[in-house]
Scaffold this active site. Structure first.
Site, mmCIF file in Angstrom:
data_model
loop_
_atom_site.group_PDB
_atom_site.id
_atom_site.type_symbol
_atom_site.label_atom_id
_atom_site.label_comp_id
_atom_site.label_asym_id
_atom_site.label_seq_id
_atom_site.Cartn_x
_atom_site.Cartn_y
_atom_site.Cartn_z
ATOM 1 N N ARG A 120 0.887 -1.123 -0.054
ATOM 2 C CA ARG A 120 0.166 -0.080 -0.022
ATOM 3 C C ARG A 120 0.777 1.060 0.142
ATOM 4 O O ARG A 120 1.528 1.510 1.035
ATOM 5 C CB ARG A 120 -0.752 -0.060 1.418
ATOM 6 N N HIS A 155 -3.616 4.278 4.839
ATOM 7 C CA HIS A 155 -4.806 3.318 5.030
ATOM 8 C C HIS A 155 -6.122 3.948 4.312
ATOM 9 O O HIS A 155 -6.755 3.518 3.703
ATOM 10 C CB HIS A 155 -4.998 2.762 6.350
ATOM 11 N N TYR A 157 3.803 4.991 11.559
ATOM 12 C CA TYR A 157 4.265 3.567 11.905
ATOM 13 C C TYR A 157 5.192 2.934 10.968
ATOM 14 O O TYR A 157 5.390 1.891 11.173
ATOM 15 C CB TYR A 157 3.026 2.993 12.357
HETATM 16 C C1 TPP Z 1 -14.506 -6.418 11.486
HETATM 17 C C2 TPP Z 1 -13.693 -4.904 11.543
HETATM 18 N N1 TPP Z 1 -12.810 -4.782 12.262
HETATM 19 C C3 TPP Z 1 -12.099 -3.792 12.078
HETATM 20 C C4 TPP Z 1 -12.316 -2.794 11.384
HETATM 21 C C5 TPP Z 1 -11.471 -1.461 11.109
HETATM 22 N N2 TPP Z 1 -10.740 -1.723 9.991
HETATM 23 C C6 TPP Z 1 -10.987 -0.939 8.844
HETATM 24 S S1 TPP Z 1 -9.909 -1.490 7.501
HETATM 25 C C7 TPP Z 1 -8.813 -2.471 8.974
HETATM 26 C C8 TPP Z 1 -7.604 -2.882 8.131
HETATM 27 C C9 TPP Z 1 -7.891 -3.782 7.101
HETATM 28 O O1 TPP Z 1 -6.746 -4.302 6.596
HETATM 29 P P1 TPP Z 1 -6.348 -5.331 5.450
HETATM 30 O O2 TPP Z 1 -7.316 -6.366 5.504
HETATM 31 O O3 TPP Z 1 -5.074 -5.901 5.527
HETATM 32 O O4 TPP Z 1 -7.064 -4.467 4.234
HETATM 33 P P2 TPP Z 1 -6.155 -3.256 3.663
HETATM 34 O O5 TPP Z 1 -6.839 -2.056 4.428
HETATM 35 O O6 TPP Z 1 -4.622 -3.366 3.933
HETATM 36 O O7 TPP Z 1 -6.683 -3.054 2.274
HETATM 37 C C10 TPP Z 1 -9.451 -2.291 9.909
HETATM 38 C C11 TPP Z 1 -8.918 -2.925 10.954
HETATM 39 C C12 TPP Z 1 -13.299 -2.937 10.606
HETATM 40 N N3 TPP Z 1 -13.719 -2.168 9.485
HETATM 41 N N4 TPP Z 1 -14.126 -4.154 10.546
#
Ligand code: TPP
Ligand code: MG
Length: 398
Positions: free
Chosen positions: A287, A291, A300
């Protein structure tokens, strides 16, 4: 490419798993190695490149470029309070566009957070995409979803539902339904590395394997789940080996190599369509952006890590290969950039002039036949709220 075992069958209503063989060293190597066709300088062994016509290769490039240019224009709009929230896909464009190319119109694309540009690739009009970002009256979702949550029944593009990994059981369910109906439909599902720690991931993979459904699961391992690095996410050697544990043929691929991604997803989709069951693909990517518009990765991440991955930018690598192969020159690539950027600017300008969805639309699409209570509430909407006003957005975070 992906092997065809183990097998599980549903026979006369009874579920049986049989012919379950141990994975071979070769199967294991697929899940723990890294499949790549384009090297980091954009060079490829011509004999291994998938046989796509030059127009398709140009289209792949333009699809990835569209995703990049949307990020370049829409993130600044968020900073100006003109878009509520934004998730960039910068650096991760190869997987979703390769996936969109590998499936048919009748297949489902079930996206995670960063694959919206695949909907454009599969025919969603750009103005509709921008309408979703801005939440205008032209948004088929009537402004009810956060930006970057595009969905369209017409092109079978399923919006992400925000709850990490919840799209996995959705995709498995779509594929299962297709299997029950004996339709030659495949569901292609994207999610992140963080999703692999969720219960929906485990339930989804198990169900997909046991019922042998036509689903292709692509984990975009961009190595971060907000501020959690993948090393703190799992103790598995790779994410792809998790698929093997469920009995799903799995492959780890360079996710910044659009040719390798296309070859892998296409093989998995063809196999699923022929009744070969699910596949799991781990796409190693990065990425490049934050985020979301509510995040600052400088808090971080090491600066050096970012710089190293910028050199592996999927657009740069593919662009170099297209130019060296006399398919699309650097000048033609620059012209495409200009043309697409202008199209996006025009779509944003047109959509910003559109009104928000009328408040009475709140009552639409709740039930197939509205309840008397909803009908009553609709008629009693206070007069003042019948005309919508646009409120400058404050980023809600995500
Ligand atoms: C069940 C849940 N837990 C936490 C969140 C908060 N949250 C949104 S995106 C994210 C990280 C997701 O990481 P990843 O699956 O690696 O996808 P990326 O953002 O890297 O594309 C989190 C923890 C959420 N939306 N849903
Ligand atoms: Mg991630």
């Amino acid at each position: 490419m992906l092997p065809d075992k183990p097998t599980a069958h549903v026979r006369s209503g009874q579920l049986t798993c049989d012919n379950v063989e141990a994975w071979s060293d070769e199967d294991y190597a697929r899940a723990s190695g890294l499949f790549r066709l384009l090297d980091e300088n954009g060079q490829a062994d011509a004999s291994r490149v998938p046989g796509l016509a030059p127009e398709r290769l140009v289209r792949l490039f333009e699809g990835m470029l569209t995703s990049r240019l949307l990020d370049e224009q829409l993130l600044p709009l968020q900073r100006q309070g003109r878009v509520g929230h934004y998730f960039e896909a910068r650096g991760q464009e190869a997987g979703p566009i390769a996936g969109a190319e590998a499936i048919e119109k009748t297949d489902y694309f079930v996206q995670g957070l960063r694959e919206g540009a695949a909907a454009l690739y599969r025919g969603l009009p750009l103005p509709t995409y921008i309408a979703q970002m801005l939440g205008t009256a032209n948004d088929p979702g009537r402004g009810r979803q956060m930006p970057c949550h595009v969905g369209s029944a017409a092109i079978r593009h399923v919006s992400t539902s925000s709850c990490v990994a919840s799209q996995i059981p959705h995709a498995v369910g779509l594929a299962w339904a297709a299997k029950i109906r004996k339709e030659a439909t495949v569901a292609l599902c994207f999610f992140g590395d963080g999703a692999t720690s969720e219960d929906d991931f485990h339930a989804g993979l198990n169900f997909a394997a046991v019922y042998r459904v036509p689903v292709v699961l692509v984990c975009q391992n961009n190595q971060w789940a907000i501020s959690t690095p993948v090393a703190a996410q799992t103790c598995s050697e790779t994410l792809a080996v998790k698929g093997l544990a469920y009995g799903i043929p799995s492959q780890r691929v360079d996710g910044n190599d659009v040719l390798a991604m296309y070859a892998t997803v296409k093989a998995a989709v063809d196999k699923a369509r022929e009744g070969g069951g699910p596949s799991f693909i781990e796409a190693l990517t990065y990425r490049l952006g934050a985020h979301s518009s509510a995040d600052d990765p400088r808090q971080y991440r090491e600066a050096g890590e970012h710089a190293a991955w910028q050199k592996r930018d999927p657009l740069l690598r593919f662009g170099r290969w297209l130019a060296a192969s006399d398919i699309l020159s650097a000048e033609a690539q620059a012209a495409a950039r200009q043309r697409i950027a202008d199209e996006i600017r025009a779509a944003v300008a047109a959509e910003e002039a559109a009104p928000p969805p009328p408040p009475a639309t709140l009552f639409d699409d709740v039930f197939a036949r509205p309840t008397w209570l909803l009908e009553e509430q609709k008629t009693t909407l206070p007069r003042g709220s019948r005309r919508a006003t646009r409120i400058p957005s404050k980023d809600p975070g995500h």
